[in-house]
Design a protein around this motif. Structure first.
Motif, PDB file in Angstrom:
ATOM      1  N   ASP A 157     -14.888  -8.502  30.653  1.00  0.00           N
ATOM      2  CA  ASP A 157     -13.897  -7.477  30.944  1.00  0.00           C
ATOM      3  C   ASP A 157     -12.820  -7.449  29.871  1.00  0.00           C
ATOM      4  O   ASP A 157     -12.299  -6.392  29.524  1.00  0.00           O
ATOM      5  N   ASP A 158     -12.448  -8.623  29.357  1.00  0.00           N
ATOM      6  CA  ASP A 158     -11.370  -8.732  28.391  1.00  0.00           C
ATOM      7  C   ASP A 158     -11.698  -9.853  27.416  1.00  0.00           C
ATOM      8  O   ASP A 158     -12.297 -10.865  27.798  1.00  0.00           O
ATOM      9  N   LEU A 159     -11.310  -9.675  26.168  1.00  0.00           N
ATOM     10  CA  LEU A 159     -11.530 -10.698  25.155  1.00  0.00           C
ATOM     11  C   LEU A 159     -10.256 -10.837  24.320  1.00  0.00           C
ATOM     12  O   LEU A 159      -9.991 -10.014  23.444  1.00  0.00           O
ATOM     13  N   PRO A 160      -9.435 -11.856  24.606  1.00  0.00           N
ATOM     14  CA  PRO A 160      -8.235 -12.063  23.789  1.00  0.00           C
ATOM     15  C   PRO A 160      -8.643 -12.263  22.332  1.00  0.00           C
ATOM     16  O   PRO A 160      -9.559 -13.033  22.028  1.00  0.00           O
ATOM     17  N   THR A 161      -7.976 -11.530  21.450  1.00  0.00           N
ATOM     18  CA  THR A 161      -8.380 -11.510  20.047  1.00  0.00           C
ATOM     19  C   THR A 161      -7.182 -11.756  19.146  1.00  0.00           C
ATOM     20  O   THR A 161      -6.115 -11.191  19.360  1.00  0.00           O
ATOM     21  N   GLN A 162      -7.388 -12.604  18.136  1.00  0.00           N
ATOM     22  CA  GLN A 162      -6.407 -12.797  17.067  1.00  0.00           C
ATOM     23  C   GLN A 162      -7.067 -12.363  15.775  1.00  0.00           C
ATOM     24  O   GLN A 162      -8.140 -12.856  15.424  1.00  0.00           O
ATOM     25  N   VAL A 163      -6.437 -11.421  15.072  1.00  0.00           N
ATOM     26  CA  VAL A 163      -6.967 -10.926  13.800  1.00  0.00           C
ATOM     27  C   VAL A 163      -5.963 -11.253  12.711  1.00  0.00           C
ATOM     28  O   VAL A 163      -4.797 -10.911  12.813  1.00  0.00           O
ATOM     29  N   GLU A 164      -6.434 -11.935  11.681  1.00  0.00           N
ATOM     30  CA  GLU A 164      -5.608 -12.232  10.512  1.00  0.00           C
ATOM     31  C   GLU A 164      -6.109 -11.354   9.373  1.00  0.00           C
ATOM     32  O   GLU A 164      -7.269 -11.443   8.977  1.00  0.00           O
ATOM     33  N   LEU A 165      -5.234 -10.508   8.866  1.00  0.00           N
ATOM     34  CA  LEU A 165      -5.582  -9.642   7.744  1.00  0.00           C
ATOM     35  C   LEU A 165      -5.065 -10.279   6.466  1.00  0.00           C
ATOM     36  O   LEU A 165      -3.882 -10.599   6.360  1.00  0.00           O
ATOM     37  N   ARG A 166      -5.958 -10.451   5.517  1.00  0.00           N
ATOM     38  CA  ARG A 166      -5.596 -10.988   4.205  1.00  0.00           C
ATOM     39  C   ARG A 166      -5.830  -9.885   3.191  1.00  0.00           C
ATOM     40  O   ARG A 166      -6.828  -9.175   3.259  1.00  0.00           O
ATOM     41  N   PHE A 167      -4.937  -9.763   2.255  1.00  0.00           N
ATOM     42  CA  PHE A 167      -5.028  -8.681   1.291  1.00  0.00           C
ATOM     43  C   PHE A 167      -5.464  -9.219  -0.059  1.00  0.00           C
ATOM     44  O   PHE A 167      -4.965 -10.233  -0.536  1.00  0.00           O
ATOM     45  N   THR A 168      -6.415  -8.518  -0.679  1.00  0.00           N
ATOM     46  CA  THR A 168      -6.924  -8.910  -1.990  1.00  0.00           C
ATOM     47  C   THR A 168      -6.293  -8.026  -3.048  1.00  0.00           C
ATOM     48  O   THR A 168      -5.841  -6.907  -2.762  1.00  0.00           O
ATOM     49  N   THR A 169      -6.280  -8.498  -4.271  1.00  0.00           N
ATOM     50  CA  THR A 169      -5.762  -7.691  -5.376  1.00  0.00           C
ATOM     51  C   THR A 169      -6.881  -6.889  -6.032  1.00  0.00           C
ATOM     52  O   THR A 169      -6.616  -6.030  -6.852  1.00  0.00           O
ATOM     53  N   ALA A 170      -8.116  -7.156  -5.652  1.00  0.00           N
ATOM     54  CA  ALA A 170      -9.249  -6.455  -6.237  1.00  0.00           C
ATOM     55  C   ALA A 170      -9.339  -5.048  -5.659  1.00  0.00           C
ATOM     56  O   ALA A 170      -9.088  -4.804  -4.496  1.00  0.00           O
ATOM     57  N   ALA A 171      -9.714  -4.108  -6.509  1.00  0.00           N
ATOM     58  CA  ALA A 171      -9.913  -2.742  -6.071  1.00  0.00           C
ATOM     59  C   ALA A 171     -11.216  -2.655  -5.287  1.00  0.00           C
ATOM     60  O   ALA A 171     -12.094  -3.517  -5.420  1.00  0.00           O
ATOM     61  N   VAL A 216      -8.807  -7.472   3.296  1.00  0.00           N
ATOM     62  CA  VAL A 216      -8.675  -6.030   3.098  1.00  0.00           C
ATOM     63  C   VAL A 216      -8.539  -5.755   1.610  1.00  0.00           C
ATOM     64  O   VAL A 216      -7.743  -6.391   0.916  1.00  0.00           O
ATOM     65  N   GLU A 217      -9.314  -4.777   1.117  1.00  0.00           N
ATOM     66  CA  GLU A 217      -9.242  -4.392  -0.287  1.00  0.00           C
ATOM     67  C   GLU A 217      -7.924  -3.700  -0.576  1.00  0.00           C
ATOM     68  O   GLU A 217      -7.218  -3.252   0.329  1.00  0.00           O
ATOM     69  N   GLN A 218      -7.634  -3.577  -1.859  1.00  0.00           N
ATOM     70  CA  GLN A 218      -6.371  -3.000  -2.297  1.00  0.00           C
ATOM     71  C   GLN A 218      -6.158  -1.586  -1.747  1.00  0.00           C
ATOM     72  O   GLN A 218      -5.055  -1.233  -1.367  1.00  0.00           O
ATOM     73  N   ASP A 219      -7.203  -0.809  -1.678  1.00  0.00           N
ATOM     74  CA  ASP A 219      -7.069   0.572  -1.207  1.00  0.00           C
ATOM     75  C   ASP A 219      -7.389   0.717   0.282  1.00  0.00           C
ATOM     76  O   ASP A 219      -7.478   1.825   0.797  1.00  0.00           O
ATOM     77  N   GLY A 220      -7.554  -0.389   0.991  1.00  0.00           N
ATOM     78  CA  GLY A 220      -7.859  -0.351   2.420  1.00  0.00           C
ATOM     79  C   GLY A 220      -6.615  -0.062   3.254  1.00  0.00           C
ATOM     80  O   GLY A 220      -5.494  -0.362   2.854  1.00  0.00           O
ATOM     81  N   ASP A 221      -6.812   0.513   4.417  1.00  0.00           N
ATOM     82  CA  ASP A 221      -5.725   0.824   5.341  1.00  0.00           C
ATOM     83  C   ASP A 221      -5.732  -0.213   6.469  1.00  0.00           C
ATOM     84  O   ASP A 221      -6.564  -0.143   7.376  1.00  0.00           O
ATOM     85  N   PRO A 222      -4.807  -1.175   6.433  1.00  0.00           N
ATOM     86  CA  PRO A 222      -4.838  -2.251   7.428  1.00  0.00           C
ATOM     87  C   PRO A 222      -4.663  -1.758   8.861  1.00  0.00           C
ATOM     88  O   PRO A 222      -5.273  -2.301   9.780  1.00  0.00           O
ATOM     89  N   ALA A 223      -3.844  -0.730   9.066  1.00  0.00           N
ATOM     90  CA  ALA A 223      -3.641  -0.213  10.427  1.00  0.00           C
ATOM     91  C   ALA A 223      -4.935   0.388  10.966  1.00  0.00           C
ATOM     92  O   ALA A 223      -5.301   0.163  12.128  1.00  0.00           O
ATOM     93  N   GLU A 224      -5.643   1.123  10.125  1.00  0.00           N
ATOM     94  CA  GLU A 224      -6.912   1.722  10.554  1.00  0.00           C
ATOM     95  C   GLU A 224      -7.955   0.649  10.831  1.00  0.00           C
ATOM     96  O   GLU A 224      -8.696   0.721  11.812  1.00  0.00           O
ATOM     97  N   ILE A 225      -7.997  -0.372   9.972  1.00  0.00           N
ATOM     98  CA  ILE A 225      -8.959  -1.462  10.165  1.00  0.00           C
ATOM     99  C   ILE A 225      -8.654  -2.202  11.464  1.00  0.00           C
ATOM    100  O   ILE A 225      -9.551  -2.478  12.257  1.00  0.00           O
ATOM    101  N   ARG A 226      -7.387  -2.502  11.704  1.00  0.00           N
ATOM    102  CA  ARG A 226      -6.995  -3.182  12.936  1.00  0.00           C
ATOM    103  C   ARG A 226      -7.369  -2.355  14.168  1.00  0.00           C
ATOM    104  O   ARG A 226      -7.908  -2.875  15.147  1.00  0.00           O
ATOM    105  N   ASP A 227      -7.104  -1.037  14.107  1.00  0.00           N
ATOM    106  CA  ASP A 227      -7.432  -0.168  15.235  1.00  0.00           C
ATOM    107  C   ASP A 227      -8.935  -0.104  15.478  1.00  0.00           C
ATOM    108  O   ASP A 227      -9.391  -0.131  16.626  1.00  0.00           O
ATOM    109  N   ARG A 228      -9.715  -0.031  14.394  1.00  0.00           N
ATOM    110  CA  ARG A 228     -11.177   0.012  14.562  1.00  0.00           C
ATOM    111  C   ARG A 228     -11.706  -1.298  15.126  1.00  0.00           C
ATOM    112  O   ARG A 228     -12.627  -1.301  15.947  1.00  0.00           O
TER     113      ARG A 228
END
Length: 185
Positions: free
Chosen positions: A166-180, A138-150
């Motif tokens: 019908d169902d797909l168990p999902t694991q999402v790892e969000l990593r944050f960058t310092t780049a704009a 996720v970029e510096q100005d990104g919204d992690p909650a919105e990205i996760r929801d999308r």
């Protein structure tokens, strides 16, 4: 999901520097770079050779440490689970689907979300019970909650529809960058 990567790389670098230093000391003694430890002086007191078992223990310990180090280094190269090929059989024939091919549209979709710099994903498990593992930077100005929801509401639901799940168990790892962000609004 490579959680302890920084610690592993730091420890590998530390052990590597320690081993380089340990190898440099005998060379420094041999070439007279350390005058306090002359080449004609013994490193340890006494002139008697150690017992034979000491050589075997030392050699065995060296081999074990070397193999453990190689195994540890090889583990650093593994970033994500290996792709698989799913086989589907019907009355008219067989279809083979590589999991990397199945997840490629999902990855491209997630990369297009605002605030996402990079994304990788892999499908693991059998075709009837798969699991999705995604790593999103996720970029510096990104919204992690919105990205996760999308990802949950749009990306995963589309992938489920495409794979007829019908169902797909999902694991999402969000990593944050310092780049704009690099996108033009």
């Amino acid at each position: 999901m490579n959680r302890p990567a920084r610690l592993n790389r730091t420890l590998l670098a530390g052990f590597g520097l320690l081993l380089i230093a340990a190898g440099a000391v005998p060379a420094a003694i041999r070439f007279h770079w350390l005058p306090a430890l002359g080449a004609d002086r013994p490193i340890v007191p006494g002139t008697a050779l150690p017992p034979t078992w000491a050589w075997y223990v030392t050699a065995t310990a060296g081999v074990v440490v070397a193999l453990a180090g190689l195994r540890w280094l090889a583990a650093q190269l593994v970033r994500k689970p290996a792709g698989r090929t799913w086989h589907f059989e019907s009355g008219t024939g067989t279809t083979d689907l590589a999991t990397t091919t199945a997840v490629a549209p999902f990855i491209e979709e997630v990369r297009g979300y605002p605030g996402v710099r990079t994304a990788t994903a892999s499908l693991t498990g059998p075709a009837d019970h798969p699991e999705l593992l995604a790593v999103v930077s996720v970029e510096q100005d990104g919204d992690p909650a919105e990205i996760r929801d999308r990802i949950r509401d749009e990306g995963v639901s589309r992938l489920c529809q495409a794979l007829d799940l019908d169902d797909l168990p999902t694991q999402v790892e969000l990593r944050f960058t310092t780049a704009a962000g690099s996108r033009v609004a």
